[in-house]
Design an enzyme around this catalytic site. Structure first.
Site, PDB file in Angstrom:
ATOM      1  N   CYS A 116       0.873  -1.175   0.000  1.00  0.00           N
ATOM      2  CA  CYS A 116       0.000   0.000   0.000  1.00  0.00           C
ATOM      3  C   CYS A 116       0.912   1.228   0.000  1.00  0.00           C
ATOM      4  CB  CYS A 116      -0.978  -0.033   1.179  1.00  0.00           C
ATOM      5  SG  CYS A 116      -0.206  -0.111   2.804  1.00  0.00           S
ATOM      6  N   HIS A 161       2.760  -0.349   3.879  1.00  0.00           N
ATOM      7  CA  HIS A 161       2.491  -1.703   4.381  1.00  0.00           C
ATOM      8  C   HIS A 161       1.814  -1.660   5.750  1.00  0.00           C
ATOM      9  CE1 HIS A 161       2.305  -5.944   4.395  1.00  0.00           C
ATOM     10  NE2 HIS A 161       3.226  -6.137   5.309  1.00  0.00           N
TER      11      HIS A 161
END
Length: 277
Positions: free
Chosen positions: A233, A236
């Site tokens: 993302c 993380h």
């Protein structure tokens, strides 16, 4: 790492186990104010900042082992403790702790499905009393790095490799490059976008959707157990929950990318793709 504990536990099952299992510790990574107003009896709060590390613009790196040891020991955790992680956001923070513990080779840990909110909605008891567990001894060593961590170099080496799949757990706007949160916006070439919140059943206290529904969706997107699936993302944090779900579903090769887009998008030479999925 040999696991001898399920990845997910329901509030109802946790309630039963808390009554007779001495070597079990609930770690809460949710908001401190709401924790103070009512939490799972005996649970201990660890701040989310204690389980991550930053290096300039790169956020969400693996926690310093000494710092993590200090917080786990203060919470009464040892290598033999069964850790149940929870939060109040749907599992991202809790899953990040579980990913970190897995990297340290800890075999007995699980996510509380739905977190603190699901516990309360289930009508289970809460407490405002702060637990004071006896300090544990836990020298953290990251012995399972290769099993749980994907690095930028590893991803670069395997771009286009059909054995590897990239799960981008950010919002569609971040994935497309419309929402820019690093020097560059977009996504890693070949990544597939499935926002982490899709995994949650909002009508059921943000518990995870049933395994069949999730597995069918992942299969449709090309995330199959015969591949190495890397989740990422921005840092993380959100993508730790997809990583946990993969492990729950029995994916033998599932890794998280610490630093994630804050690492990839701020690097000078990494390839970037923009546009919607």
């Amino acid at each position: 790492m040999n696991r001898d504990h399920p990845w997910i536990i329901s509030p109802e099952e946790l309630s039963r186990r808390l009554e007779g299992e001495a070597n079990l510790r609930v770690i809460d990574l949710g908001d401190a104010d709401t924790f103070a107003r009512g939490h799972i009896p005996g649970s201990v709060q660890i701040p989310f900042e204690a389980i991550i590390h930053s290096d300039g613009v790169i956020k969400g790196l693996l926690a310093d082992a000494t710092e993590l040891s200090r917080h786990l020991e203060a919470a009464g955790v040892t290598p033999e403790t069964t850790v149940i992680a929870c939060d109040d956001e749907g599992g991202g923070r809790a899953a990040r702790l579980l990913w970190t513990l897995a990297t340290a080779g800890h075999p007995r840990a699980a996510l509380l499905d739905g977190g603190r909110d699901a516990w309360i909605t289930a009508g289970l008891p809460t407490s405002t009393e702060l637990a004071t567990p006896e300090a544990g001894h836990y020298p953290v060593h990251y012995t399972a790095r290769e099993e749980t961590i994907a690095t930028r170099d590893e991803i670069l080496r395997h771009l286009g490799d059909p054995h590897y799949a990239l799960w981008d757990a950010r919002s569609p706007a971040e994935f497309s490059g419309e929402d820019v949160r690093a020097a560059r916006g977009g996504h890693i070439p070949g990544a597939v976008n499935l926002e982490w919140t899709w995994l949650m059943d909002n009508a059921h206290d943000r518990r995870l959707k049933d395994a069949t529904t999730i597995r069918d969706k992942l299969d449709f997107l090309g995330f199959t157990p015969d591949r190495c699936v890397i989740t990422y993302c921005q840092t993380h944090h959100r993508s730790a929950l997809p990583w946990l779900v993969l492990k729950w579903l029995g994916f033998p090769e599932a890794k998280g990318y610490p630093g994630a887009w804050s690492d990839w998008g701020n690097a000078e030479a990494t390839p970037v793709t923009t546009g919607p999925a």
